[in-house]
Design an enzyme around this catalytic site. Structure first.
Site, mmCIF file in Angstrom:
data_model
loop_
_atom_site.group_PDB
_atom_site.id
_atom_site.type_symbol
_atom_site.label_atom_id
_atom_site.label_comp_id
_atom_site.label_asym_id
_atom_site.label_seq_id
_atom_site.Cartn_x
_atom_site.Cartn_y
_atom_site.Cartn_z
ATOM 1 C CD1 TRP A 44 -2.059 -2.166 2.017
ATOM 2 C CD2 TRP A 44 -2.946 -1.377 0.128
ATOM 3 N NE1 TRP A 44 -3.056 -3.023 1.634
ATOM 4 C CE2 TRP A 44 -3.620 -2.569 0.488
ATOM 5 C CE3 TRP A 44 -3.336 -0.699 -1.031
ATOM 6 C CZ2 TRP A 44 -4.665 -3.101 -0.292
ATOM 7 C CZ3 TRP A 44 -4.376 -1.226 -1.796
ATOM 8 C CH2 TRP A 44 -5.017 -2.407 -1.424
ATOM 9 C CG ASP A 69 -2.921 3.880 4.405
ATOM 10 O OD1 ASP A 69 -3.943 3.703 5.106
ATOM 11 O OD2 ASP A 69 -2.674 3.207 3.379
ATOM 12 C CE LYS A 113 -8.400 -3.404 4.331
ATOM 13 N NZ LYS A 113 -7.466 -2.436 3.787
HETATM 14 C C1 LIG Z 1 -6.940 -1.930 2.441
HETATM 15 C C2 LIG Z 1 -5.908 -0.896 2.494
HETATM 16 C C3 LIG Z 1 -5.842 0.141 1.541
HETATM 17 C C4 LIG Z 1 -6.777 0.221 0.344
HETATM 18 O O1 LIG Z 1 -8.038 0.551 0.759
HETATM 19 P P1 LIG Z 1 -9.241 0.790 -0.283
HETATM 20 O O2 LIG Z 1 -10.300 1.335 0.636
HETATM 21 O O3 LIG Z 1 -9.576 -0.537 -0.869
HETATM 22 O O4 LIG Z 1 -8.796 1.761 -1.290
HETATM 23 C C5 LIG Z 1 -4.869 1.105 1.687
HETATM 24 N N1 LIG Z 1 -4.003 1.062 2.713
HETATM 25 C C6 LIG Z 1 -4.029 0.089 3.643
HETATM 26 C C7 LIG Z 1 -3.030 0.105 4.749
HETATM 27 C C8 LIG Z 1 -4.984 -0.913 3.563
HETATM 28 O O5 LIG Z 1 -5.013 -1.884 4.485
#
Ligand SMILES: *Cc1c(COP(=O)(O)O)cnc(C)c1O
Length: 358
Positions: free
Chosen positions: A101, A168, A192
């Site tokens: 990511w 993030d 998540k």
């Molecule tokens: C799942 C995830 C993403 C992507 O998320 P989307 O909502 O599918 O765009 C980005 N960063 C991390 C750390 C993730 O776990």
């Protein structure tokens, strides 16, 4: 029977949250209307988003100069929206490449300015979190990924940085207390650790806004959503409501300290079993082990048993344990909502499987 849901995302939600969400989808507060068919401009949704913003600020302990935004497009949209809003084309943003990511965030940032990748663990298949890098004084911001969902590593201590942190936090958001003040921007896809897929929380500090020269279309300008309280256009109404229910659940269960206590206890019993069990081994540096996504594989000698173990987890009502294709083996995602009893069930099965097979 309710399954033990170890999926990485969309992921487990607290049982009382699902129950309440179901009621709201059928008939919201006895109105004779579903929340799914209510106007986002009506008093019911106004109350929902105001409570969600206030609870988010209270639970994290956000100072007054931070805004809470509810956007759509997933965390992946923030990979470009953050640099688009924060980075001029002649400026440099610093990034740490700690996983897939993070790598995608780097790729998107390059569209908008200079990107300095300070460190990367890519060559070692992201089995650890790079540390000890030097942060350039002129960096506009330092982008971090607090938890690497795919590889099962987590930043247990944020680096001291002269530049504001952009982070993030998708897969460990609200899983532990943290000091928000070094952060200029935080983003997290809800699916998540907070709610259903469909909304992404952005927390932005006032002084980060309006510092780029480029013209921004309204829908990708953070200021639009600050000004309109996330209601410039139709927001993802139901995902925001379910996220509010989770925020209430977090508060009721001891806030971020309570979440951390539970998460540490859950991860401890699972890592202990991985280290003790002759069939399994961890995949990451011990000091960087994630409390959210626990990755493990079979010892080479027992590799042929992988499919059989996975089958047994399924037969025991456990889902989502197959590891991501870039790591293989198994991944147990044990987010806030995962009860310790489900982790214990997995630990018991691992121990029993070893007794039979080792
Ligand atoms: C799942 C995830 C993403 C992507 O998320 P989307 O909502 O599918 O765009 C980005 N960063 C991390 C750390 C993730 O776990």
């Amino acid at each position: 029977m309710k399954k033990h849901n170890f999926s990485a995302g969309p992921a487990i939600l607290p049982a009382p949250v699902l129950k309440e969400a179901g009621k709201a989808a059928a008939n919201y507060q006895g109105m004779g209307l579903s929340l799914l068919e209510l106007s986002h401009r009506g008093p019911e949704f106004t109350a929902i988003i105001e409570e969600a913003n206030a609870l988010m600020k209270e639970i994290i302990g956000l100072p007054d100069d931070y805004h809470v935004l509810w956007l759509s497009g997933g965390a992946s949209t923030q990979f470009f929206m953050a640099p688009m809003n924060l980075l001029n084309s002649d400026e440099t943003a610093a990034y740490v490449d700690s996983g897939t990511w993070a790598n995608k965030a780097i790729k998107e940032a390059k569209h908008f300015g200079n990107v300095a990748v300070l460190a990367s663990s890519k060559e070692q298949n992201y089995t650890f979190i790079p540390k000890g890098y030097k942060i350039p004084k002129d960096a506009k911001y330092l982008h971090l990924t607090s938890n690497n969902t795919i590889f099962g590593t987590q930043l247990h201590k944020f680096p001291k940085s002269p530049a504001p942190l952009v982070c993030d936090m998708s897969s460990d958001f609200l899983s532990r207390p943290f000091d928000p003040k070094p952060f200029g921007l935080i983003y997290a896809g809800a699916q998540k650790n907070l709610g259903p897929a469909g909304t992404t929380v952005v927390i932005v500090r006032e002084d980060m806004l309006g510092s780029v020269q480029r013209q921004l279309p309204s829908m990708v300008d953070y200021r639009t959503f600050v000004k309109e309280n996330s209601l410039y256009n139709t927001p993802p109404v139901f995902p925001i409501y379910v996220s509010l229910l989770t925020l209430r659940w977090i508060k009721k269960n001891g806030g971020l300290k309570g979440m951390q206590r539970r998460n540490k206890a859950k991860a401890a019993i699972l890592y202990q079993e991985i280290d003790r069990n002759p069939l399994f081994k961890g995949t990451t540096a011990v000091e960087d082990r994630s409390l959210m996504n626990v990755c493990f594989v079979m010892e080479e000698k027992y590799a042929a048993l992988e499919k059989e173990f996975l089958k047994e987890t399924e037969a025991n009502g456990m889902v989502g344990l197959k590891g991501h294709r870039s790591v293989g083996g198994f991944r147990a995602s044990i987010y806030n909502a995962m009860p310790k009893s489900s982790v214990q069930a997995l630990v018991d099965l691992m121990a029993d499987f070893a007794r039979r097979k080792a």
